[in-house]
Design a protein around this motif. Sequence first.
Motif, PDB file in Angstrom:
ATOM      1  N   MET A   1       3.273  -5.818  -8.740  1.00 29.14           N
ATOM      2  CA  MET A   1       2.423  -4.885  -7.713  1.00 29.14           C
ATOM      3  C   MET A   1       1.882  -5.630  -6.363  1.00 29.14           C
ATOM      4  SD  MET A   1       1.807  -1.721  -8.939  1.00 29.14           S
ATOM      5  CE  MET A   1       2.347  -0.999 -10.182  1.00 29.14           C
ATOM      6  N   PRO A   2       2.084  -4.977  -5.360  1.00 29.26           N
ATOM      7  CA  PRO A   2       1.687  -5.627  -4.226  1.00 29.26           C
ATOM      8  C   PRO A   2       0.262  -5.757  -4.108  1.00 29.26           C
ATOM      9  CG  PRO A   2       3.174  -3.677  -3.730  1.00 29.26           C
ATOM     10  CD  PRO A   2       3.048  -3.806  -5.169  1.00 29.26           C
ATOM     11  N   GLY A   3      -0.221  -6.572  -3.314  1.00 29.15           N
ATOM     12  CA  GLY A   3      -1.760  -6.904  -3.334  1.00 29.15           C
ATOM     13  C   GLY A   3      -2.564  -6.333  -2.167  1.00 29.15           C
ATOM     14  N   THR A   4      -3.281  -7.057  -1.483  1.00 30.16           N
ATOM     15  CA  THR A   4      -3.909  -6.537  -0.249  1.00 30.16           C
ATOM     16  C   THR A   4      -3.551  -7.468   0.669  1.00 30.16           C
ATOM     17  OG1 THR A   4      -6.038  -8.055  -0.969  1.00 30.16           O
ATOM     18  CG2 THR A   4      -5.798  -5.639  -1.885  1.00 30.16           C
ATOM     19  N   ASP A   5      -3.870  -6.830   2.110  1.00 32.40           N
ATOM     20  CA  ASP A   5      -3.569  -7.515   3.203  1.00 32.40           C
ATOM     21  C   ASP A   5      -4.812  -8.231   3.456  1.00 32.40           C
ATOM     22  OD1 ASP A   5      -5.298  -5.772   4.292  1.00 32.40           O
ATOM     23  OD2 ASP A   5      -3.840  -4.854   5.492  1.00 32.40           O
ATOM     24  N   ALA A   6      -5.062  -8.790   4.811  1.00 32.43           N
ATOM     25  CA  ALA A   6      -5.998  -9.804   5.336  1.00 32.43           C
ATOM     26  C   ALA A   6      -7.151  -8.806   5.351  1.00 32.43           C
ATOM     27  CB  ALA A   6      -5.898 -10.562   6.563  1.00 32.43           C
ATOM     28  N   ARG A   7      -7.025  -7.613   5.723  1.00 30.29           N
ATOM     29  CA  ARG A   7      -8.350  -6.699   5.709  1.00 30.29           C
ATOM     30  C   ARG A   7      -8.897  -6.271   4.611  1.00 30.29           C
ATOM     31  NH1 ARG A   7      -5.434  -2.390   9.294  1.00 30.29           N
ATOM     32  NH2 ARG A   7      -3.969  -3.082   7.870  1.00 30.29           N
TER      33      ARG A   7
ATOM     34  N   MET B   1      -6.950  -4.230   2.641  1.00 27.09           N
ATOM     35  CA  MET B   1      -6.426  -3.000   2.433  1.00 27.09           C
ATOM     36  C   MET B   1      -5.116  -3.099   1.516  1.00 27.09           C
ATOM     37  SD  MET B   1      -8.044  -0.749   4.365  1.00 27.09           S
ATOM     38  CE  MET B   1      -7.009   0.738   4.598  1.00 27.09           C
ATOM     39  N   SER B   2      -4.869  -2.211   0.756  1.00 25.13           N
ATOM     40  CA  SER B   2      -3.633  -2.187  -0.297  1.00 25.13           C
ATOM     41  C   SER B   2      -2.449  -2.262   0.594  1.00 25.13           C
ATOM     42  CB  SER B   2      -3.751  -1.152  -1.133  1.00 25.13           C
ATOM     43  OG  SER B   2      -2.418  -1.073  -1.765  1.00 25.13           O
ATOM     44  N   SER B   3      -1.317  -3.322   0.237  1.00 23.15           N
ATOM     45  CA  SER B   3      -0.209  -3.339   0.821  1.00 23.15           C
ATOM     46  C   SER B   3       0.814  -2.539  -0.003  1.00 23.15           C
ATOM     47  CB  SER B   3       0.105  -4.647   1.163  1.00 23.15           C
ATOM     48  OG  SER B   3       0.280  -5.286  -0.234  1.00 23.15           O
ATOM     49  N   ASP B   4       0.288  -1.955  -0.954  1.00 23.58           N
ATOM     50  CA  ASP B   4       1.097  -0.800  -1.927  1.00 23.58           C
ATOM     51  C   ASP B   4       1.485   0.623  -0.989  1.00 23.58           C
ATOM     52  OD1 ASP B   4       2.645   0.519  -3.623  1.00 23.58           O
ATOM     53  OD2 ASP B   4       1.331   0.067  -5.212  1.00 23.58           O
ATOM     54  N   PRO B   5       2.457   0.813  -0.457  1.00 23.69           N
ATOM     55  CA  PRO B   5       2.483   2.297  -0.002  1.00 23.69           C
ATOM     56  C   PRO B   5       2.352   3.265  -1.055  1.00 23.69           C
ATOM     57  CG  PRO B   5       4.813   1.322  -0.085  1.00 23.69           C
ATOM     58  CD  PRO B   5       3.794   0.104  -0.774  1.00 23.69           C
ATOM     59  N   TYR B   6       2.229   3.265  -2.099  1.00 23.22           N
ATOM     60  CA  TYR B   6       2.757   4.280  -2.909  1.00 23.22           C
ATOM     61  C   TYR B   6       1.168   4.143  -3.908  1.00 23.22           C
ATOM     62  CZ  TYR B   6       7.231   4.408  -1.505  1.00 23.22           C
ATOM     63  OH  TYR B   6       8.232   4.316  -0.643  1.00 23.22           O
ATOM     64  N   SER B   7       0.490   5.361  -4.182  1.00 21.35           N
ATOM     65  CA  SER B   7      -0.682   5.691  -4.857  1.00 21.35           C
ATOM     66  C   SER B   7      -0.115   5.457  -6.634  1.00 21.35           C
ATOM     67  CB  SER B   7      -1.517   6.761  -4.778  1.00 21.35           C
ATOM     68  OG  SER B   7      -0.666   7.850  -5.119  1.00 21.35           O
ATOM     69  N   ALA B   8      -1.257   5.236  -7.459  1.00 22.96           N
ATOM     70  CA  ALA B   8      -0.760   5.223  -8.825  1.00 22.96           C
ATOM     71  C   ALA B   8      -0.145   6.534  -9.257  1.00 22.96           C
ATOM     72  CB  ALA B   8      -1.984   4.879  -9.650  1.00 22.96           C
TER      73      ALA B   8
ATOM     74  N   VAL C   1       1.597   8.752  -7.396  1.00 18.73           N
ATOM     75  CA  VAL C   1       3.135   8.825  -6.673  1.00 18.73           C
ATOM     76  C   VAL C   1       3.714   7.941  -7.812  1.00 18.73           C
ATOM     77  CG1 VAL C   1       4.563   8.176  -4.915  1.00 18.73           C
ATOM     78  CG2 VAL C   1       2.164   9.354  -4.509  1.00 18.73           C
ATOM     79  N   ARG C   2       3.336   6.810  -8.132  1.00 18.08           N
ATOM     80  CA  ARG C   2       4.420   6.049  -9.179  1.00 18.08           C
ATOM     81  C   ARG C   2       4.430   6.855 -10.248  1.00 18.08           C
ATOM     82  NH1 ARG C   2       5.623   0.936  -7.433  1.00 18.08           N
ATOM     83  NH2 ARG C   2       4.515   0.022  -5.523  1.00 18.08           N
ATOM     84  N   ALA C   3       3.491   7.302 -10.783  1.00 23.28           N
ATOM     85  CA  ALA C   3       3.541   7.797 -12.158  1.00 23.28           C
ATOM     86  C   ALA C   3       4.565   9.198 -12.034  1.00 23.28           C
ATOM     87  CB  ALA C   3       2.299   8.348 -12.860  1.00 23.28           C
ATOM     88  N   LEU C   4       4.242   9.885 -11.113  1.00 16.87           N
ATOM     89  CA  LEU C   4       5.227  11.315 -10.768  1.00 16.87           C
ATOM     90  C   LEU C   4       6.558  10.814 -10.838  1.00 16.87           C
ATOM     91  CD1 LEU C   4       2.589  13.443  -8.830  1.00 16.87           C
ATOM     92  CD2 LEU C   4       3.407  13.719 -11.193  1.00 16.87           C
ATOM     93  N   PHE C   5       6.836   9.656  -9.897  1.00 21.28           N
ATOM     94  CA  PHE C   5       8.241   9.219  -9.499  1.00 21.28           C
ATOM     95  C   PHE C   5       8.838   8.672 -10.737  1.00 21.28           C
ATOM     96  CE2 PHE C   5      10.907   5.696  -7.898  1.00 21.28           C
ATOM     97  CZ  PHE C   5      11.888   6.450  -7.330  1.00 21.28           C
ATOM     98  N   ALA C   6       8.226   7.965 -11.467  1.00 21.18           N
ATOM     99  CA  ALA C   6       8.746   7.160 -12.721  1.00 21.18           C
ATOM    100  C   ALA C   6       9.224   8.213 -13.713  1.00 21.18           C
ATOM    101  CB  ALA C   6       7.878   6.166 -13.139  1.00 21.18           C
ATOM    102  N   ALA C   7       8.521   9.276 -13.865  1.00 19.13           N
ATOM    103  CA  ALA C   7       8.763  10.137 -15.187  1.00 19.13           C
ATOM    104  C   ALA C   7       8.672  11.458 -14.781  1.00 19.13           C
ATOM    105  CB  ALA C   7       7.910   9.696 -16.138  1.00 19.13           C
TER     106      ALA C   7
END
Length: 155
Positions: A1-7, A9-16, A18-24
Motif C-alpha cells: 500500500m502506498p504511504g503518505t507524501d511530505a505533506r 497526504m495519502s499517495s494512494d490514488p484509490y480509496s479503500a 474503490v479498491r474493494a469494489l474494483f477487487a470483487a
Amino acid sequence: MPGTDARGMSSDPYSAEVRALFAAPEHGGVLDNASCAAVEDQGVRISLFARVEEGIVTGLRFQAWGCPHVIAAAEAFCAKSEGSAASDLLEFSVSGLMQSLSVPAEKSGRILVLEDAVRSIGSNVRGASKREARAGRGSQAWRQVDRLLGVFVRH
C-alpha cells in the motif's frame, strides 16, 4: 500500500472503497434476457444490462473497460440500483458516486460515461415497455428481440 507524501497526504490514488469494489465486482458480466446499452468515450467503454419487471429493476450487470474508478463506480451503481424503479434510471447522476468514491476531478469525464450509459439503458427500458404495451403481448417476446438485437449507443 502506498504511504503518505511530505505533506502527510495519502499517495494512494484509490480509496479503500474503490479498491474493494474494483477487487470483487459482484455485478460484473452479462445478464441474459435483458436490455443493453453501451457507451464508449474518454477511453472508457461501459456496457450495461438491465432486467426490468413491472417497472422495477430486478437485475443489473456491467462490463467496463477503464480505470479502477470507472469499474468501482459501475459496481456501486448496480448494487445501489437493483430493486429501484426503472424510471429512476433516466434521472441518474454520478455526482453522489464521485463524492462517495473520492474520484479526482481529472477523472470526471470518465465517470460521466457511466451516467450516459445509465440514462441510455433507462431510455431503452422505457422504449421496451412502450413496445410491450402497444403490442399487447407479454414481455418475453420483446426481451428476446432486445437480447438478439442489442441496443448500442456510441458517443
